[in-house]
Design an enzyme around this catalytic site. Structure first.
Site, PDB file in Angstrom:
ATOM      1  N   HIS A   1      -3.198   2.103  -4.462  1.00  0.00           N
ATOM      2  CA  HIS A   1      -3.674   3.468  -4.197  1.00  0.00           C
ATOM      3  C   HIS A   1      -2.934   4.512  -5.036  1.00  0.00           C
ATOM      4  CE1 HIS A   1      -6.470   2.146  -1.214  1.00  0.00           C
ATOM      5  NE2 HIS A   1      -5.518   1.593  -0.483  1.00  0.00           N
TER       6      HIS A   1
ATOM      7  N   ASP B   1     -10.557  -3.203  -2.969  1.00  0.00           N
ATOM      8  CA  ASP B   1      -9.939  -2.993  -1.661  1.00  0.00           C
ATOM      9  C   ASP B   1     -10.688  -3.782  -0.586  1.00  0.00           C
ATOM     10  OD1 ASP B   1      -8.466  -2.175   0.488  1.00  0.00           O
ATOM     11  OD2 ASP B   1      -8.627  -0.039   0.097  1.00  0.00           O
TER      12      ASP B   1
ATOM     13  N   HIS C   1       0.869  -1.171   0.000  1.00  0.00           N
ATOM     14  CA  HIS C   1       0.000   0.000   0.000  1.00  0.00           C
ATOM     15  C   HIS C   1       0.909   1.224   0.000  1.00  0.00           C
ATOM     16  CE1 HIS C   1      -3.228  -2.710   0.859  1.00  0.00           C
ATOM     17  NE2 HIS C   1      -4.086  -1.765   1.198  1.00  0.00           N
TER      18      HIS C   1
END
Length: 681
Positions: free
Chosen positions: A585, A640, A563
């Site tokens: 992300h 997610d 992440h």
């Protein structure tokens, strides 16, 4: 491979000081920065345009008179036999490039003097040298760790160096081949033989020795081991690069230019692309391939699925002993009685696992949404691998999700399971759970996520220092690699693993800058959490050694896919650019045009989750996914956490509103429309 030293010029004290100032400016007052603002510059820059013209297009007539002539420049992908980039007209490019031969006859626009730099000649050369070195840095770290570096930029780098590019198949990752029909995915009789080697951690990195006495003699096996000083030097160079004004201006203008090219192609060829799309038989949004590369196993089911399972389990197992509390065993009926609940009365709303506006900028409240009806007892019972029923309910839910994927036929997922590093026995327990319940689906692969919560474990005296956490995470995998028959359960489990993830709230700052002066992992004894870069480096370093060892043994290797860029400092994205195969992300790339341009040039995959971000860090309308897509970044759409994010019907409806040509779908890597430039020259 011999132990490698990271090449590069030694950083002088001035450069090191400058990098420290950049780092300090990135983390200063980061907690108060809720809005992400794109970098912007004035359209009209006070830079000598005349000087650039003379440098690029100035020619001398035989009589001594000067004339200006625009040159048409088309950059052709260097082939294996070519040692330099060949200049050609656009017609030659179209006739020789397989890419253009495979697409319909779209309208194309020929762009002349495609520089769009807005910098002086001197700055232009410095910018190009910096970008070239940055790409070489990423390529070096990817190749040594057996991760991926795209073929196109690699060909251009070799062309710049005057070398002939050759495909090196040995440098890529090794994946476990798909299970053939009739084969057992949990087969144990084909494990390699044990070697009896010894593994020992030194300064946070696992070293492999022929025997237990070899560490005292300083004789590790001949594997590539990382060089901390070289890593810090490369990181400082990139820190300085992304802060330089000319590089910012150049990258910003290039990105804006790429976006404009996409918009122009869309205006010219939108109807042609729609026509081609309609002519594809048996393929539309609902039955095209969708691969969800960023999804957490504990939230891989949607809210309605979890609610149905809870009601079904109560209907079938109400009198079954399923929970232990304060030394007392409770039945499922007694668990709900203690909570003053009855499953019959539960609804999706009362389940309360949806992350709404109340969780915005509140990571603690977001994590609390993993507790159905706010009860940690139900989370332990239904969403954990270790409990009184050995994680049976959690395993059943995941297998039902896998079955749904198989029924959908075109959908695939890659859920993440957690290893915390609190104890070395975590791996054995997780592998036993996975194999015992035979959690396998041809539509699923698995990843391991390591939460960055050393400070929590240290505060409770579960760990003496950070080095122990690294040891608990990596030593069991090394032992299973060296002696697979002695670690049968874990060896079988590792076949199904594709990579490692690093997860936690990125908005939390340690204030620590990773450098050669940083404490070694075994010296990090205080309760403060190490920085993001500190975590990333030591995870990458161990994955590097592990991958080379597993390739020698004929086993599958792992990718590092953290992440990154969801919140926090830009330095997170910089560290991932050096070490990560791809990231999840990447929102903060919007803050740095240089890093955004480097991620484009290197085609670093980014799995983005607009609906999940909407509940936590960034409003849906401000999400940069479509902007990144138009510029040609390698983006994909992921869920997610379907349980906590918006219902799947809403997710589908949201993205059906964007029927742009080349529109990405769930988890499918998007290279944009066919005319998007691969701006790698």
């Amino acid at each position: 491979l011999p132990p490698f030293k990271v090449s590069g010029n030694e950083m002088d004290e001035a450069m090191r000081s400058f990098a420290e100032k950049v780092f300090a400016s990135e983390v200063k007052d980061e907690e108060t920065r809720h809005e992400i603002s794109p970098f912007d510059v004035e359209e009209i820059c006070p830079i000598s345009h005349h000087e650039m013209q003379e440098h690029l297009i100035h020619t001398i007539r035989p009589g001594g008179k000067k004339r200006l002539r625009l040159k048409t420049i088309a950059l052709v992908l260097p082939m294996a036999k070519m040692s330099s980039t060949r200049l050609s007209t656009i017609d030659e490019v179209m006739s020789t490039s397989p890419l253009y031969q495979a697409v319909p006859n779209f309208q194309r626009v020929q762009t002349t003097c495609d520089y769009a730099s807005g910098v002086t000649v001197e700055d232009f050369e410095v910018v190009c040298q910096g970008l070239y070195r940055a790409l070489c840095i990423r390529e070096k770290y990817m190749r040594h760790s057996l991760q991926r570096f795209p073929r196109t930029p690699a060909q251009y780098l070799r062309s710049i160096e005057g070398e002939v590019w050759t495909a090196d198949q040995s440098c890529g990752p090794v994946f476990t081949p798909p299970v053939k029909k009739g084969e057992d995915p949990f087969q144990a009789d084909n494990l390699p033989e044990d070697l009896g080697y010894h593994v020992q951690m030194q300064d946070g990195v696992a070293y492999v020795y022929a025997d237990a006495a070899a560490p005292s003699r300083g004789q590790p096996k001949d594997l590539p081991y990382p060089d901390l000083e070289g890593f810090i030097n490369d990181m400082n160079f990139l820190l300085a690069l992304i802060a330089q004004g000319p590089v910012k201006t150049y990258a910003h203008r290039r990105l804006k230019f790429l976006s404009s090219k996409f918009n122009l192609h869309e205006m010219l060829n939108e109807m042609e692309e729609l026509k081609e799309l309609k002519n594809n038989p048996h393929r539309d949004f609902y039955n095209c391939r969708k691969v969800d590369t960023h999804i957490h196993a504990a939230a891989c089911m949607n809210q309605k699925h979890l609610l149905r399972f809870i009601k079904k389990s109560y209907r079938l197992d109400a009198d079954r002993t399923v929970f232990q509390a304060e030394g007392k065993m409770l039945t499922l009926k007694e668990v709900f009685a203690q909570l003053n609940l009855h499953p019959y009365d539960l609804t999706v709303d009362s389940l309360d696992v949806h992350a709404g506006r109340q969780t915005f900028q509140r990571f603690d409240k977001f994590n609390a949404k993993y507790n159905p009806v706010g009860a940690s007892e139900l989370r332990d019972l239904y969403l954990k691998t270790e409990n009184a029923i050995d994680g049976e309910y959690f395993a059943t839910i995941i297998k039902e999700v896998g079955s749904d994927l198989e029924d959908a036929k075109y959908q695939y997922a890659e859920p993440r399971l957690s290893i915390y590093g609190r104890s070395p026995s975590e791996w054995d327990r997780l592998a036993t759970w996975f194999n015992k319940h035979r959690i396998y689906s041809p539509n699923m692969k698995w990843m391991i996520q390591v939460p960055r919560i050393y400070d929590v474990f240290r505060a409770k005296n579960f760990l003496p220092h950070f080095g122990k956490m690294l040891e608990n995470v990596f030593v069991p995998i090394f032992e299973a690699t060296l002696n697979p028959r002695a670690n049968k359960e874990l060896s079988i489990f590792l076949r199904h693993i594709t990579g490692f993830d690093s997860v936690d709230d990125e908005s939390k700052h340690s204030g620590h800058m990773f450098s050669t002066k940083s404490p070694k992992p075994q010296e990090w004894v205080h309760e403060k959490n190490p920085s993001y870069t500190y975590y990333v480096y030591y995870m990458y370093a161990n994955i590097l050694v592990l991958n080379n060892l597993r390739r020698e043994r004929g086993m599958n290797t792992f990718l590092f896919r953290p992440h990154c860029g969801e919140a926090g400092a830009i330095t997170h994205l910089l560290a991932a650019f050096m070490t990560a195969d791809n990231i999840s992300h990447g929102l903060n790339l919007k803050k740095s045009p240089v890093l955004q341009y480097l991620y484009f040039l290197a085609q670093v995959p980014i799995a983005m989750s607009p609906l999940s971000n909407n509940s936590l860090f960034l409003e849906y309308a401000k999400n940069p996914l479509l902007d990144f897509h138009r510029k040609g970044l390698m983006v994909s759409l992921s869920t997610d956490d379907p349980m906590a994010s918006a219902p799947e019907s809403l997710a589908l409806a949201c993205w059906e509103r964007h029927p742009a040509p080349g529109q990405c779908v769930l988890g499918t890597p998007c290279a944009g429309s066919r005319s998007l430039s691969r701006d790698v020259a």
